[in-house]
Design an enzyme around this catalytic site. Structure first.
Site, PDB file in Angstrom:
ATOM      1  N   ASP A 156       0.805  -1.225   0.000  1.00  0.00           N
ATOM      2  CA  ASP A 156       0.000   0.000   0.000  1.00  0.00           C
ATOM      3  C   ASP A 156       0.837   1.273   0.000  1.00  0.00           C
ATOM      4  O   ASP A 156       1.963   1.294   0.511  1.00  0.00           O
ATOM      5  CB  ASP A 156      -0.937   0.005   1.217  1.00  0.00           C
ATOM      6  CG  ASP A 156      -2.103  -0.954   1.050  1.00  0.00           C
ATOM      7  OD1 ASP A 156      -2.322  -1.424  -0.078  1.00  0.00           O
ATOM      8  OD2 ASP A 156      -2.792  -1.236   2.040  1.00  0.00           O
ATOM      9  N   ARG A 203      -6.706   5.060   3.043  1.00  0.00           N
ATOM     10  CA  ARG A 203      -5.952   5.624   4.171  1.00  0.00           C
ATOM     11  C   ARG A 203      -5.201   6.846   3.675  1.00  0.00           C
ATOM     12  O   ARG A 203      -4.102   6.748   3.145  1.00  0.00           O
ATOM     13  CB  ARG A 203      -4.994   4.578   4.759  1.00  0.00           C
ATOM     14  CG  ARG A 203      -5.715   3.425   5.427  1.00  0.00           C
ATOM     15  CD  ARG A 203      -4.769   2.426   6.054  1.00  0.00           C
ATOM     16  NE  ARG A 203      -5.516   1.315   6.619  1.00  0.00           N
ATOM     17  CZ  ARG A 203      -5.893   0.230   5.954  1.00  0.00           C
ATOM     18  NH1 ARG A 203      -5.568   0.115   4.667  1.00  0.00           N
ATOM     19  NH2 ARG A 203      -6.578  -0.726   6.524  1.00  0.00           N
TER      20      ARG A 203
END
Length: 726
Positions: A82, A300
């Site tokens: 990520d 996020r």
């Protein structure tokens, strides 16, 4: 053997990328972190520049072996974890665990073919500044947890734990509760009037605001009665009519914290549930005609930035669907927050053309609801402002002034698509106000009713999940990616409880909080905790050395720890009375806890060993076999499992908690996958099916490594066993 190996974090990403790439690419999943600090000891050499000792996570050993074999046969290895600090750390740990010499780090903010192919062309090396920032966070949390928790075991109760960020969250909740308890309500009165220029049909309400052109306060009934006496028989006449046009801009597209807040307000989702469902939308789902594709950008983020291409697509959609008037004259750019990393975009749909109603049938109910919320918020953020005609009327009655305000929507703009939720249900926005009848200066009005009303000032409200997230963000406590885990952790550890969806500290939470505030004032200081986040940001940006930062923290902390060991008082927490008497001996029953959860036992234990187990907990998921209720049960050895309430008529049973979703591979029920009591993902209930997904990184189970595993395992087991005796 493929010449190019791409390592992602989850099987869902694997499936998506395989659909984008050709046979030259092999895609494998690491299932999140593959290395971490071992559980049983601190594993940080404080005297040697805080050097950590990492080990392969036990449940990842087979994964590491498989990845090593794949890497040996590949000419190039791409690490595609990520695009945040945690993801950067995962890539570094993979590099070290697999012995990779020059892996290529790639990242993409959305899992679409265009983004993935672009990332492969723009690889880079691992950013060690970001890795060190994450490493420093991990060590800070490990040191606080492993050093303070044993102290709490000696002074308060075995099995307790402390954490750098979770403890500050408990302090906010505890401080708010004390404000509420100490609050003294103050009486005040208001006086409203119902008026009309002609007929009852055109009546409107106005409130008393001034006496002799000065703001009026009505502290008690006597003052109210005096005003009513003064107004008896008064003539009500329009003093002034003020008309204005008011524009209201749309809210920025979602970032992590605002998504959590809005999903709580509008959908009733916990922050934990919001992030789990958002992860599913990000990693990819099957879409007719497109294959497996990510539906939203990375969830996020603390940036409100939007890519130019996405803005232009949204603008074209707005013009086509709603008309040119709904597109703003200039593309809207939103300001980022002061602490925003701005590493990637805001949360948005990967394609505005995937309209929620059209793809809802492809999603679970929760996925459809959250996707629609994200889609609407993004589209609205790119639309023209709403315009209101606002009318404010001052009305004179002798030497008193009443005021009425009305509003009419002149142009609905973004409100045609989306309206933001409210934390305060009493908040009145322009679109909530009723329009006033046509009025003019010096116009005589007829009084229909005058209504005095008594009020009392109210204490500040308890935090909800939405308002606690908002407070943590405003105060700079933690980071958006940690909020869901922070709240889950403090609930699981019984420091706080949710009462009507609002946080309330428990007696245990209050006791622990007071001890920590007294003996570790810096660790529990809100400003200090926020400053640590700023320093971690500086480490990530290459502005500060992580070892120097750790030294500046550890010196004062070690001094506080030594003093606390000598001065912290011992506290005994009495068990709560259950409100019933023992059916065997008649003495009061009390609420106790064991490693199997809470139970009600006789206060005369061990003389009387009577216990009462609570009713089976209902799970808000229908039985996949008969549609009945699923309840949580315990085996004879105390292990939790889930079964149908209709047993023996229905024999459905599962060790993992059913999620209500179906396996994408075989259609069987999907259940939670746990490791040492913690949820690490989901898996298929069918033992013959190998479907399994990691819904979050192991570090997120305790708040982006906040307070993860604060107790060495053997002591933790002994502590919980001791609690279970009597």
């Amino acid at each position: 053997m493929a010449k190019k190996l791409i390592i992602v974090e989850s099987p869902a990403k694997t499936k998506t990328l395989k659909g984008f790439l050709g046979a030259d690419y092999q895609v494998e999943a690491s299932m999140g972190h593959v290395r971490d600090l071992p559980e049983k000891k601190l594993s940080i050499d404080i005297e040697n520049d805080f050097a950590p000792t990492y080990v392969i996570i036990p449940e990842r050993k087979d994964v590491v072996a498989k990845l090593k074999a794949a890497a040996k046969g590949a000419d190039e290895v791409y690490l595609a974890s990520d695009p945040d600090r945690e993801g950067e750390a995962i890539s570094w740990h993979l590099k070290e665990a697999l012995g990779l010499k020059e892996p290529k780090r790639i990242q993409f903010n959305e899992i679409t073919k265009t983004a993935v192919l672009a990332a492969l062309q723009n690889y880079r090396t691992i950013d060690m500044d970001r890795v060190n920032a994450q490493q420093a966070r991990r060590e800070l949390d490990r040191i606080v947890g492993y050093k303070i928790s044993p102290l709490l075991w000696r002074k308060v109760k075995k099995g307790l734990s402390a954490g750098r960020v979770q403890s500050v969250a408990v302090r906010l909740i505890t401080d708010r509760e004390r404000e509420i308890l100490a609050f003294n309500p103050v009486e005040y009165w208001t006086i409203g009037a119902t008026l009309t220029p002609d007929t009852v049909k055109n009546k409107f309400d106005a409130n008393l605001t001034e006496r002799d052109n000065k703001k009026i306060e009505i502290p008690d009934q006597a003052t109210s009665d005096k005003i009513l006496s003064d107004l008896d028989g008064a003539e009500y006449r329009v003093k002034k009519v003020k008309k204005s046009e008011k524009r209201r801009n749309p809210s920025a597209p979602f970032i992590t914290s605002t998504l959590q807040q809005e999903a709580s307000r509008k959908l009733g989702f916990s922050a934990k549930r919001t992030m789990m469902v958002a992860q599913q939308l990000y990693e990819g789902l099957d879409v007719a005609g497109e294959g497996h594709v990510g539906l939203i950008t990375y969830m996020r983020t603390d940036s409100t930035r939007i890519a130019d291409e996405a803005q232009q697509s949204a603008r074209a959609y707005i013009v086509t669907e709603y008309g040119a008037a709904y597109a703003p004259a200039q593309t809207k750019q939103y300001k980022k927050g002061g602490a925003a990393q701005d590493a990637h975009e805001a949360i948005r749909p990967t394609s505005i053309e995937r309209v929620p109603d059209q793809i809802a049938k492809l999603l679970t109910a929760e996925q459809a609801k959250l996707y629609k919320l994200i889609w609407q918020r993004f589209l609205a953020s790119q639309m023209a402002p709403a315009v209101f005609d606002v009318v404010t009327v001052d009305i004179s009655a002798r030497n008193y002034t009443f005021r009425a305000t009305g509003s009419t929507v002149k142009f609905d703009g973004f409100l045609r698509v989306y309206r933001e939720g409210k934390d305060d249900p009493n908040q009145v926005d322009d679109e909530d106000k009723q329009p006033l009848p046509a009025l003019s200066d010096d116009q005589l009005l007829k009084l229909l009713q005058i209504l005095p009303k008594q009020h009392f000032t109210e204490p500040p409200p308890r935090y909800t999940e939405a308002t606690l997230v908002k407070a943590l963000e405003e105060k700079g406590i933690g980071r958006p990616s940690t909020y869901a885990a922070i709240m889950s952790t403090i609930i699981d550890r019984k420091y706080v409880e949710l009462e009507q969806k609002k946080f309330k500290p428990t007696e245990l939470g209050t006791t622990v909080n007071d001890l920590l505030v007294k003996h570790f004032p810096s660790v529990l200081d809100i400003a200090f905790t926020a400053e640590m986040e700023t320093k971690l940001d500086d480490v990530a940006d290459g502005k500060e050395d992580w070892v120097a930062m750790m030294r500046s923290f550890y010196g004062p902390f070690a001094e506080s720890l030594e003093k606390a060991g000598e001065l912290m008082e011992k506290v005994k927490i009495e068990p709560k009375l259950a409100g019933i008497d023992c059916p065997n001996c008649g003495k009061p029953m009390v609420v106790r806890s064991s490693r199997f959860g809470e139970f009600v036992g006789c206060s005369d234990y061990p003389e009387c060993k009577t216990i009462v187990r609570p009713e089976a907990e209902k799970i808000d998921v229908p039985c996949p076999k008969c549609g009945g209720e699923i309840v949580q049960k315990r085996s004879r050895k105390g292990a939790i499992f889930y079964g149908c309430k209709e047993y023996p008529k229905c024999d459905f049973v599962a060790w993992g908690k059913p999620t209500g979703e179906d396996c994408p591979t075989c259609g069987s029920p999907v259940v939670e996958n746990t490791y040492r009591g913690r949820v690490i993902g989901v898996k298929c209930h069918n033992a013959e099916c190998d479907y399994k997904e990691s819904t979050k990184k192991p570090s997120e189970e305790a708040g982006e490594n906040d307070e993860a595993e604060t107790e060495p395992a053997p002591q933790r087991e002994l502590a919980t066993t001791a609690q279970g005796k009597g």
